[in-house]
Write a protein that holds these residues in place. Structure first.
Motif, PDB file in Angstrom:
ATOM      1  N   UNK A   1       0.861  -1.180   0.000  1.00 29.33           N
ATOM      2  CA  UNK A   1       0.000   0.000   0.000  1.00 29.33           C
ATOM      3  C   UNK A   1       0.898   1.232   0.000  1.00 29.33           C
ATOM      4  N   UNK A   2       0.633   2.133  -0.941  1.00 30.85           N
ATOM      5  CA  UNK A   2       1.419   3.365  -0.981  1.00 30.85           C
ATOM      6  C   UNK A   2       0.601   4.586  -0.585  1.00 30.85           C
TER       7      UNK A   2
ATOM      8  N   UNK B   1      -4.306   2.437  -2.500  1.00 32.16           N
ATOM      9  CA  UNK B   1      -3.565   2.263  -3.737  1.00 32.16           C
ATOM     10  C   UNK B   1      -2.398   1.317  -3.467  1.00 32.16           C
ATOM     11  N   UNK B   2      -2.427   0.180  -4.138  1.00 30.44           N
ATOM     12  CA  UNK B   2      -1.389  -0.837  -4.036  1.00 30.44           C
ATOM     13  C   UNK B   2      -0.486  -0.723  -5.255  1.00 30.44           C
ATOM     14  N   UNK B   3       0.813  -0.913  -5.058  1.00 31.76           N
ATOM     15  CA  UNK B   3       1.759  -0.801  -6.161  1.00 31.76           C
ATOM     16  C   UNK B   3       2.838  -1.869  -6.026  1.00 31.76           C
ATOM     17  N   UNK B   4       3.296  -2.358  -7.180  1.00 32.87           N
ATOM     18  CA  UNK B   4       4.434  -3.277  -7.266  1.00 32.87           C
ATOM     19  C   UNK B   4       5.156  -2.975  -8.570  1.00 32.87           C
ATOM     20  N   UNK B   5       6.380  -3.460  -8.682  1.00 37.87           N
ATOM     21  CA  UNK B   5       7.169  -3.233  -9.888  1.00 37.87           C
ATOM     22  C   UNK B   5       7.744  -4.539 -10.399  1.00 37.87           C
ATOM     23  N   UNK B   6       7.745  -4.673 -11.731  1.00 42.42           N
ATOM     24  CA  UNK B   6       8.334  -5.834 -12.394  1.00 42.42           C
ATOM     25  C   UNK B   6       9.356  -5.355 -13.416  1.00 42.42           C
TER      26      UNK B   6
END
Length: 123
Positions: A85-86, A101-106
């Protein structure tokens, strides 16, 4: 005024087409090689994968980033940053009120970092 197109570096257009087709759940709308351009339509915004473009950081809205990260990890996609969660939306200024708002990076097939974002109900 509206956003028309975002460009992202891609050295291998076939590899990028395969990666982004799977990620986006849609096929490219155009391939022009030469000069080395691959297009996807994201609800009216063109995503251009271009041999001559610099790397950029794009953020894609997904239904549930937590589930998508697990699916992508199972496919061997490198997860740069786990879902977290950001931001919590108390009002609708930057997103739906009452959501987190949830965020991740690939890392994509071309070495670019891609953000995945979901707006999910508060826990």
């Amino acid at each position: 005024m509206h956003l028309l197109q975002v460009a992202q570096k891609a050295n291998d257009l076939n590899r990028a087409a395969s990666f982004y087709s799977e990620l986006l759940g849609t096929q490219p709308t155009g391939l022009f090689d030469p000069p080395g351009l691959l297009f996807f339509d994201l609800e009216g915004v063109r995503l251009l994968l271009d041999r001559g473009a610099p790397s950029s950081l794009i953020y894609l809205a997904v239904q549930d980033v937590r589930a998508d990260i697990e699916r992508l990890r199972d496919r061997g996609v490198e997860v740069v940053s786990e879902p977290r969660v950001i931001f919590s939306h108390a009002d609708a200024q930057l997103g739906p009120a009452g959501t987190q708002e949830w965020m991740a990076f690939i890392r994509d097939s071309e070495g670019n970092t891609v953000g995945l974002v979901s707006q999910l109900p508060l826990d």
